[in-house]
Design a protein around this motif. Structure first.
Motif, PDB file in Angstrom:
ATOM      1  N   ALA A 255       0.830  -1.213   0.000  1.00 50.97           N
ATOM      2  CA  ALA A 255       0.000   0.000   0.000  1.00 50.97           C
ATOM      3  C   ALA A 255       0.861   1.258   0.000  1.00 50.97           C
ATOM      4  N   ALA A 256       1.914   1.236   0.810  1.00 54.75           N
ATOM      5  CA  ALA A 256       2.816   2.394   0.868  1.00 54.75           C
ATOM      6  C   ALA A 256       3.592   2.544  -0.433  1.00 54.75           C
ATOM      7  N   ALA A 257       3.976   1.424  -1.034  1.00 54.58           N
ATOM      8  CA  ALA A 257       4.699   1.481  -2.310  1.00 54.58           C
ATOM      9  C   ALA A 257       3.818   2.053  -3.403  1.00 54.58           C
ATOM     10  N   GLY A 258       2.529   1.676  -3.387  1.00 55.64           N
ATOM     11  CA  GLY A 258       1.599   2.232  -4.365  1.00 55.64           C
ATOM     12  C   GLY A 258       1.404   3.724  -4.175  1.00 55.64           C
ATOM     13  N   ALA A 259       1.295   4.139  -2.914  1.00 52.12           N
ATOM     14  CA  ALA A 259       1.138   5.569  -2.624  1.00 52.12           C
ATOM     15  C   ALA A 259       2.380   6.345  -3.049  1.00 52.12           C
ATOM     16  N   THR A 260       3.552   5.743  -2.848  1.00 50.54           N
ATOM     17  CA  THR A 260       4.795   6.390  -3.262  1.00 50.54           C
ATOM     18  C   THR A 260       4.846   6.542  -4.773  1.00 50.54           C
ATOM     19  N   THR A 261       4.413   5.509  -5.494  1.00 53.60           N
ATOM     20  CA  THR A 261       4.418   5.555  -6.963  1.00 53.60           C
ATOM     21  C   THR A 261       3.456   6.612  -7.488  1.00 53.60           C
ATOM     22  N   ALA A 262       2.435   6.960  -6.704  1.00 54.32           N
ATOM     23  CA  ALA A 262       1.518   8.028  -7.117  1.00 54.32           C
ATOM     24  C   ALA A 262       2.231   9.359  -7.271  1.00 54.32           C
ATOM     25  N   LEU A 263       3.461   9.455  -6.745  1.00 52.22           N
ATOM     26  CA  LEU A 263       4.253  10.674  -6.926  1.00 52.22           C
ATOM     27  C   LEU A 263       4.593  10.904  -8.400  1.00 52.22           C
ATOM     28  N   VAL A 264       4.623   9.826  -9.202  1.00 57.14           N
ATOM     29  CA  VAL A 264       4.962   9.980 -10.623  1.00 57.14           C
ATOM     30  C   VAL A 264       3.888  10.790 -11.350  1.00 57.14           C
ATOM     31  N   PRO A 265       2.593  10.393 -11.303  1.00 52.19           N
ATOM     32  CA  PRO A 265       1.585  11.255 -11.942  1.00 52.19           C
ATOM     33  C   PRO A 265       1.411  12.597 -11.244  1.00 52.19           C
ATOM     34  N   LEU A 266       1.578  12.627  -9.912  1.00 55.00           N
ATOM     35  CA  LEU A 266       1.460  13.902  -9.215  1.00 55.00           C
ATOM     36  C   LEU A 266       2.530  14.886  -9.671  1.00 55.00           C
ATOM     37  N   ALA A 267       3.746  14.380  -9.872  1.00 57.45           N
ATOM     38  CA  ALA A 267       4.815  15.246 -10.383  1.00 57.45           C
ATOM     39  C   ALA A 267       4.473  15.756 -11.770  1.00 57.45           C
ATOM     40  N   GLY A 268       3.769  14.913 -12.553  1.00 61.23           N
ATOM     41  CA  GLY A 268       3.391  15.318 -13.897  1.00 61.23           C
ATOM     42  C   GLY A 268       2.424  16.481 -13.928  1.00 61.23           C
ATOM     43  N   ILE A 269       1.583  16.593 -12.903  1.00 60.51           N
ATOM     44  CA  ILE A 269       0.635  17.697 -12.843  1.00 60.51           C
ATOM     45  C   ILE A 269       1.371  19.034 -12.791  1.00 60.51           C
TER      46      ILE A 269
END
Length: 400
Positions: A255-269
């Motif tokens: 779950a934490a790894a998935g949340a961390t990976t969400a940084l990739v699309p968030l950075a794209g914003i």
């Protein structure tokens, strides 16, 4: 931020400042809602599997179905965009997507549900490419790079929204509520776009078969599209395999790894509009920003592969995602600047077809390399794509 100036050139539309912002905002919401819908099953997969009594492989087809028909119909759809008023095609495509999405909420058969997803994917060429084409003809030159970069931040925004809100909505109201909410977002964006965009948006002359074929063979567009393939492949590699890498190599909970990976699309914003802003600061030059994107990606991919701790991994993943996303919006501007005015839709379809292929190829090739060789080979694959991108950008003809 200064209000965009009006412009009137071949194949463009003259509008007021509020119409520019209204159209950009409306189409942004349509795109974000569609992308959130497209990947929605991924964030609620166990609930989704229970509803239809299916396994993981069958469940993943619900996501692939959207991107399959999107990729297959991209170039034919681009041809239609070059022949007819883009407003009507975007409005019709969005309306059909909304209808298919709502229909999917009431079917009990998984086969029928997949059918609604295939129909929605077929609409994507008008929802996404049509929106880009409208904005490319509507935005003033001094705002084009930034405006298109803002719009192209809508896909990672939609991904981030779906990843965050999908499980929460599903826990409260069931997984179908998430799809309903994302569809309503697109519906609201459609209503805004229909209200503010009144003038026809189409080329001054209809594209001929010769012009259509020439657009498909344009070497500059093919080079730009191949560079975009590299960018999207690296982006998808990160989104697909970093949760597993964090779990297997760094011992992070899934779950934490998935949340961390969400940084990739968030950075794209942030970084997608940032690429347009940086291009404007460099006098509208595109190549330097794209080159920075690839070179920074190579560096951060290497550092990411040797990250010693979960905290360092998270920081580097955000930086890598930002670097990769920096160039995405600029490819659209690049194609608009070199394409014939009568073939913008076809040229953009070529670009986004290459990009979609990158999305499809990267998870498979990356996964095979990781399974058969090592994580180092997987990171090497991603870095190799970025190196190819550097070479392509160096040799592509300059613009502006």
């Amino acid at each position: 931020m200064a209000e965009p100036e009006l412009r009137e050139r071949q194949g463009t539309v003259t509008v007021t400042g509020w119409q520019t912002w209204g159209t950009l905002g409306g189409l942004f919401l349509v795109s974000a809602g569609f992308i959130a819908y497209a990947i929605a099953p991924a964030s609620v997969l166990p609930l989704f599997m229970d509803t239809f009594s299916i396994g993981k492989t069958a469940a993943s087809a619900s996501i692939s179905a959207v991107f399959l028909t999107w990729a297959l119909l991209q170039i034919p759809g681009g041809y239609l965009l070059d022949r007819f008023d883009n407003r009507y095609l975007v409005f019709l495509g969005t309306g059909l997507f909304i209808l298919a999405s709502l229909t999917g909420l009431f079917v009990d058969s998984y086969t029928l549900f997949l059918g609604t997803r295939l129909v929605s994917g077929a609409c994507a060429v008008f929802v996404i490419v049509g929106s880009v084409n409208i904005l490319g003809r509507l935005l003033p030159e001094n705002f084009e790079a930034l405006g298109l970069s803002i719009f192209i931040a809508s896909p990672p925004f939609g991904v981030a929204v779906a990843q965050y809100s999908g499980p929460r909505l599903a826990a409260l109201y069931g997984w179908k509520s998430a799809i309903l909410v994302y569809t309503l977002v697109a519906l609201f964006g459609l209503a805004v776009s229909v209200t503010v965009l009144r003038q026809p948006v189409k080329a001054d002359s209809r594209v001929t078969v010769h012009q259509f074929v020439a657009a498909l063979r344009n070497p500059t567009i093919l080079i730009i599209s191949t560079a975009s393939f590299c960018t999207y492949a690296v982006w998808t590699f990160l989104n697909t395999w970093m949760p597993t890498y964090g779990t297997e190599v760094l011992g992070i909970e899934l779950a934490a790894a998935g949340a961390t990976t969400a940084l990739v699309p968030l950075a794209g914003i942030v970084s997608r509009p940032g690429g347009g802003w940086l291009s404007e600061k460099l006098g509208g030059r595109l190549q330097p920003v794209i080159l920075i994107s690839f070179l920074a990606s190579i560096l951060f991919l290497y550092l990411l592969s040797i990250a010693p701790s979960p905290t360092t991994f998270a920081i580097l993943l955000g930086l890598t995602g930002g670097a990769v996303n920096l160039a995405v919006g600029l490819y659209l501007v690049y194609v608009n600047s070199v394409a014939d005015a009568s073939t913008h839709g076809t040229s953009l379809a070529v670009l986004l077809t290459f990009s979609q292929v990158g999305n499809l190829v990267a998870p498979l090739v990356g996964g095979w390399l990781i399974a058969q060789l090592s994580w180092t080979a997987g990171f090497g694959f991603a870095a190799g794509l970025a190196i190819v991108g550097v070479v392509l950008v160096v040799f592509v003809p300059t613009t502006r």
